[in-house]
Design an enzyme around this catalytic site. Structure first.
Site, PDB file in Angstrom:
ATOM      1  CD  GLU A 269      -3.066  -1.069   2.133  1.00 46.32           C
ATOM      2  OE1 GLU A 269      -3.589   0.032   2.383  1.00 46.32           O
ATOM      3  OE2 GLU A 269      -3.390  -2.126   2.705  1.00 46.32           O
TER       4      GLU A 269
ATOM      5  CE1 TYR B 124      -0.580  -0.424   7.810  1.00 50.93           C
ATOM      6  CE2 TYR B 124      -1.644  -0.635   5.668  1.00 50.93           C
ATOM      7  CZ  TYR B 124      -0.770  -1.118   6.625  1.00 50.93           C
ATOM      8  OH  TYR B 124      -0.079  -2.283   6.408  1.00 50.93           O
TER       9      TYR B 124
END
Length: 359
Positions: A135, A159
């Protein structure tokens, strides 16, 4: 010989510890903060095993980490410790900053001091392996090539931004101080012991309970799915033969849309849990698929992730053993056989969070 594993009571960390001790007698010192996603029960099979020591604590606690390193003299540190759920990072990003950035920084500082205290021969053998995520690379268009290690970082959630920051710190400690680091960036993991806030265990749990199966937006977000056992074998291989300072992408080579994942789980549950009251019947012709519910998409939702795993394959000879079809069947079988584990981790706090998240 000893290794220190941080976050080893969480989903991926506990699978790694169990996998490691199934193949090696090398002792594991397991440091875990035991937050909501860290579960002693994941490691119940190791109770009384002298090869495993679980220590409750924070990677940001420099005094504790320093004492563990001094006492146990590990030859390697494997950092799984992280806040890892995008949805929770959107609702409350500060925990992600504290653990993923400041915690990693303090762990690196303690590790550097420990490494500097070693004899030259020990320094040459020591490794700090940092477990990260795909990610950090951001999102891909439908026809873009998968992420390679050369992709620039473009994180889109609190995150992923916090994990990108930790990756940069690890890189800097190698280039500035010479700390012998390795970094892995993996795709979406699934398998046993995953906390049921993530898509696959959430769908399994809700389907068996006859509850809504929430699907964000149109459900066409694509992810590369990696069985956790394959991830563990890749990490072992990187630790064994990876080149210091290098990054290795770990993927399952299984790109699938979220809606297709949910539909497949429903189909398999019709076969594997046919006696469940929410399975297909004359009164319920749609069965589990009738529970699928589309909900408002989350902010900044990345459209597609995909991993190019050519580097770890060509340099280290690793490829995943599981296809998605074999891995998802193993996962479903585990959750069906371990419903008591699920019920014990699904607390009131978790239910409140689900209601808030998917309202």
């Amino acid at each position: 010989m000893t290794i220190l594993v941080t976050g080893g009571a969480g989903f991926i960390g506990s699978n790694f510890v169990l996998d490691w001790l199934a193949q090696s007698d090398e002792k594991v010192i397991n440091l875990d903060k035991l937050t909501y996603a860290g579960n002693r029960e994941n490691l119940a099979s190791l109770e009384g095993d002298d090869r495993h020591l679980l220590v409750e604590g924070d990677i940001g606690d420099t005094e504790l980490v320093t004492e563990l390193l001094k006492t146990h003299q590990p030859r390697a540190i494997l950092n799984f410790a992280a806040e890892s759920h995008v949805d929770r990072s959107i609702l409350g990003p500060e925990d992600f900053i504290q653990t993923n950035i400041l915690g990693t920084f303090r762990l690196l500082e303690a590790s550097r001091d420990y490494w500097m205290s070693m004899a030259d021969s020990q320094q040459a053998q020591f490794r700090f392996l940092h477990v990260s995520t795909d990610e950090v690379y951001g999102t891909l268009t439908p026809d873009a090539p998968p992420f390679s290690e050369q992709n620039r970082y473009e994180p889109n959630s609190p995150y992923s931004a916090s994990k990108a920051s930790s990756d940069h710190l690890v890189r800097a400690y190698h280039h500035t101080y010479g700390l012998p680091v390795l970094t892995t960036n993996c795709s979406n993991n699934y398998g046993p012991y995953q906390f049921p806030e993530k898509l696959i265990p959430l769908v399994i749990h809700n389907a068996l309970q006859g509850q809504a199966l929430p699907v964000y937006g149109d459900g066409q977000q694509i992810r590369d799915w990696l069985y956790v056992g394959d991830h563990c074998s890749a990490i072992r291989r990187v630790l064994e033969a990876g080149t210091c300072g290098e990054v290795y992408n770990i993927g399952g080579l299984n790109e699938k849309a979220n809606l297709d994942i949910v539909g497949l789980i429903c189909e398999l549950l019709e076969e594997m849990a046919a006696d469940n009251p929410h399975a297909k019947s004359a009164e319920n012709p749609e069965g589990f698929k009738g529970l699928i519910t589309f909900v408002k998409d989350r902010p900044g939702h990345d459209r597609r992730y995909a991993i190019n795993a050519d580097k770890i394959n060509s340099e280290l000879g690793w490829t995943p053993a599981e296809t998605f079809e074999t891995g998802i069947r193993k996962t479903l079988r585990w959750y069906l056989d371990n419903q008591a584990w699920v019920e014990r981790v699904v607390s009131g706090e978790y239910r409140s969070w689900l209601e808030k998240q998917y309202a």
